[in-house]
Design a protein around this motif. Structure first.
Motif, mmCIF file in Angstrom:
data_model
loop_
_atom_site.group_PDB
_atom_site.id
_atom_site.type_symbol
_atom_site.label_atom_id
_atom_site.label_comp_id
_atom_site.label_asym_id
_atom_site.label_seq_id
_atom_site.Cartn_x
_atom_site.Cartn_y
_atom_site.Cartn_z
ATOM 1 N N ALA A 63 2.266 8.482 13.860
ATOM 2 C CA ALA A 63 0.809 8.371 13.725
ATOM 3 C C ALA A 63 0.438 7.508 12.526
ATOM 4 O O ALA A 63 -0.481 6.675 12.602
ATOM 5 C CB ALA A 63 0.196 9.769 13.595
ATOM 6 N N THR A 64 1.156 7.695 11.422
ATOM 7 C CA THR A 64 0.901 6.862 10.240
ATOM 8 C C THR A 64 1.219 5.401 10.521
ATOM 9 O O THR A 64 0.484 4.495 10.110
ATOM 10 C CB THR A 64 1.741 7.364 9.056
ATOM 11 N N ARG A 103 -2.642 -3.007 4.209
ATOM 12 C CA ARG A 103 -2.016 -1.758 3.770
ATOM 13 C C ARG A 103 -0.497 -1.778 3.959
ATOM 14 O O ARG A 103 0.172 -0.774 3.720
ATOM 15 C CB ARG A 103 -2.620 -0.579 4.544
ATOM 16 N N TRP A 104 0.055 -2.914 4.380
ATOM 17 C CA TRP A 104 1.509 -3.006 4.528
ATOM 18 C C TRP A 104 2.167 -3.071 3.152
ATOM 19 O O TRP A 104 1.729 -3.831 2.272
ATOM 20 C CB TRP A 104 1.898 -4.247 5.330
ATOM 21 N N ASP A 123 -1.640 8.165 0.324
ATOM 22 C CA ASP A 123 -0.915 8.939 1.323
ATOM 23 C C ASP A 123 0.584 8.800 1.085
ATOM 24 O O ASP A 123 1.136 7.696 1.191
ATOM 25 C CB ASP A 123 -1.276 8.451 2.726
ATOM 26 N N PRO A 124 1.304 9.890 0.760
ATOM 27 C CA PRO A 124 2.758 9.783 0.558
ATOM 28 C C PRO A 124 3.498 9.292 1.798
ATOM 29 O O PRO A 124 4.532 8.630 1.678
ATOM 30 C CB PRO A 124 3.167 11.222 0.202
ATOM 31 N N MET A 125 2.998 9.611 2.988
ATOM 32 C CA MET A 125 3.636 9.122 4.205
ATOM 33 C C MET A 125 3.607 7.598 4.253
ATOM 34 O O MET A 125 4.598 6.959 4.610
ATOM 35 C CB MET A 125 2.933 9.695 5.436
ATOM 36 N N GLU A 126 2.483 7.041 3.881
ATOM 37 C CA GLU A 126 2.319 5.589 3.913
ATOM 38 C C GLU A 126 3.039 4.908 2.760
ATOM 39 O O GLU A 126 3.626 3.834 2.925
ATOM 40 C CB GLU A 126 0.827 5.257 3.866
ATOM 41 N N MET A 127 3.040 5.554 1.585
ATOM 42 C CA MET A 127 3.618 4.934 0.397
ATOM 43 C C MET A 127 5.125 5.107 0.314
ATOM 44 O O MET A 127 5.843 4.184 -0.097
ATOM 45 C CB MET A 127 2.977 5.559 -0.860
ATOM 46 N N LEU A 128 5.619 6.284 0.707
ATOM 47 C CA LEU A 128 7.021 6.620 0.460
ATOM 48 C C LEU A 128 7.867 6.660 1.724
ATOM 49 O O LEU A 128 9.005 6.178 1.727
ATOM 50 C CB LEU A 128 7.108 7.989 -0.244
ATOM 51 N N VAL A 129 7.340 7.254 2.788
ATOM 52 C CA VAL A 129 8.147 7.495 3.980
ATOM 53 C C VAL A 129 8.236 6.256 4.856
ATOM 54 O O VAL A 129 9.337 5.840 5.262
ATOM 55 C CB VAL A 129 7.585 8.690 4.774
ATOM 56 N N LEU A 130 7.098 5.663 5.158
ATOM 57 C CA LEU A 130 7.068 4.562 6.122
ATOM 58 C C LEU A 130 7.935 3.373 5.708
ATOM 59 O O LEU A 130 8.702 2.850 6.533
ATOM 60 C CB LEU A 130 5.615 4.131 6.351
#
Length: 374
Positions: free
Chosen positions: A140-141, A151-152, A251-258
């Motif tokens: 979803a992210t 935002r990439w 968003d940690p999902m966007e910054m760290l995970v993705l």
């Protein structure tokens, strides 16, 4: 100044009086050990109406004297006890009950073994449920970020591609080269009995194009990169850096995970390709040196008899394996509770889960492709 506590035995009653505090811990402990030397101590009634001050050290000695389970029952049954004292005794008793159970537990029977299996299965189910939810959140992210180039996180992505892919090339190439040589040796040993050593070329090619190239690369990344992801995110979680990101609206999902997930999805197909070439090169070296199969003959057989779909099957599994391994590594890192021990436990868990999922998915894919005739 607290007065020294006292433990006496009057008829069949243990009488606890005065102050049971840390100041007189040594004296009280000797009295408790002396009382415990009497086998009838555990069956006597207890009178603590004359008990003065009490702290956690004194409560621990009382728990040692009476036993954790009995102390809980006595504290809950005594209606005249002050609530704060009852809560102290119950807390200490429950805290020491685990130690008591660990020291007094006998060899586990069938019931305990089945209970342990049940707890393991329930934990496994919850972990897979959480993994499925985290995969959905990651996708979803990704879908929300793709239409917004602003935002990439390209710098982070490139850095992770370098650490995940380029830095892993030497170890992947070396390992697959050696495994290719071993597979060729084994194949030649078995096929020599049938006078079919020429088919060692087919064995090495099929093995590395379909299975070994992608599986070995994925397992290496599981041990090398998934553990690094878990340790990095776990350290950030322990230092509350993840909470700081959320507090600033990021968003940690966007910054760290993705970026980590995408880096591995990009890197593993290239590593798989290198692994295939290195494995076949290792097998070719054995064929040239031991089986009198020239390089030209080896390449001719490879081009003539090995279809392209075997290469595509192996390469097609790489992004799936990479996604699962990266997601598991990130999820275990975000599950860290805050201590160094938790970081170590989740790092170990991420490696074990990643390798397990790679082998499981590879087995499922092998059955699927066999049924499809691919």
């Amino acid at each position: 100044m607290p007065t020294a506590g006292n433990l006496t035995i009057e008829r069949d009653t243990l009488v606890l009086s005065k102050d049971w505090v840390l100041t007189h811990f040594g004296e009280l402990r000797s009295q408790v050990h002396e009382a415990l030397a009497n086998p009838d101590t555990g069956h006597r009634s207890v009178d603590w109406s004359g008990l003065g001050q009490l702290d956690s050290a004194g409560a621990m000695l009382i728990a040692e004297l009476l036993g954790s389970e009995r102390l809980v029952k006595l504290a809950e049954a005594d209606a005249s006890m002050a609530p704060e004292r009852r809560e102290l005794l119950l807390t200490v008793a429950r805290a020491t009950s685990g130690l008591d159970a660990g020291t007094s537990r006998q060899t586990p029977g069938l019931r305990e073994a089945l209970a342990a299996v049940g707890r393991g299965m329930a934990s496994f189910y919850q972990d897979q449920k959480l993994l499925a939810g985290f995969i959905g959140q990651t996708l979803a992210t990704l879908m929300s970020v793709l239409p917004r180039p602003g935002r990439w996180r390209l710098t982070s992505l490139v850095a992770h591609v370098q650490s995940t892919g380029l830095d892993a090339l030497p170890i992947v190439a070396l390992l697959t080269f050696l495994v290719g040589a071993v597979v060729a040796f084994l194949g030649a040993t078995v096929l020599e009995d049938f006078g079919a050593t020429i088919y060692t070329v087919h064995l090495v090619s099929y093995a590395f194009l379909r299975e070994f190239g992608v599986v070995l690369a994925a397992i290496l990344l599981a041990g090398r990169t998934a553990s690094a992801y878990t340790a990095q995110l776990g350290s950030m979680k322990a230092n509350q850096e993840v909470d700081a990101l959320r507090a600033t609206g990021l968003d940690p999902m966007e910054m760290l995970v993705l970026p980590r997930v995408l880096a591995m999805v990009i890197s593993l197909p290239f590593l798989t390709f290198v692994g295939m070439l290195s494995g076949i090169l290792g097998g070719m070296l054995v064929c040239v040196l031991s089986l009198d199969i020239s390089v030209t003959q080896f390449l001719t057989i490879l081009e003539r008899d090995i279809a392209l779909n075997h290469f595509l099957v192996g390469l097609g599994k790489a992004p799936v394996f990479a996604f699962v391994v990266a997601v598991i590594g990130c999820l275990e890192g975000l599950k860290v509770s805050g201590s160094a021990q938790s970081v170590g436990e989740h790092t170990t868990s991420s490696v074990v889960q990643s390798i397990f999922m790679v082998i499981l998915l590879d087995a499922i894919a092998a059955l699927f492709f066999m049924e499809m005739g691919w």
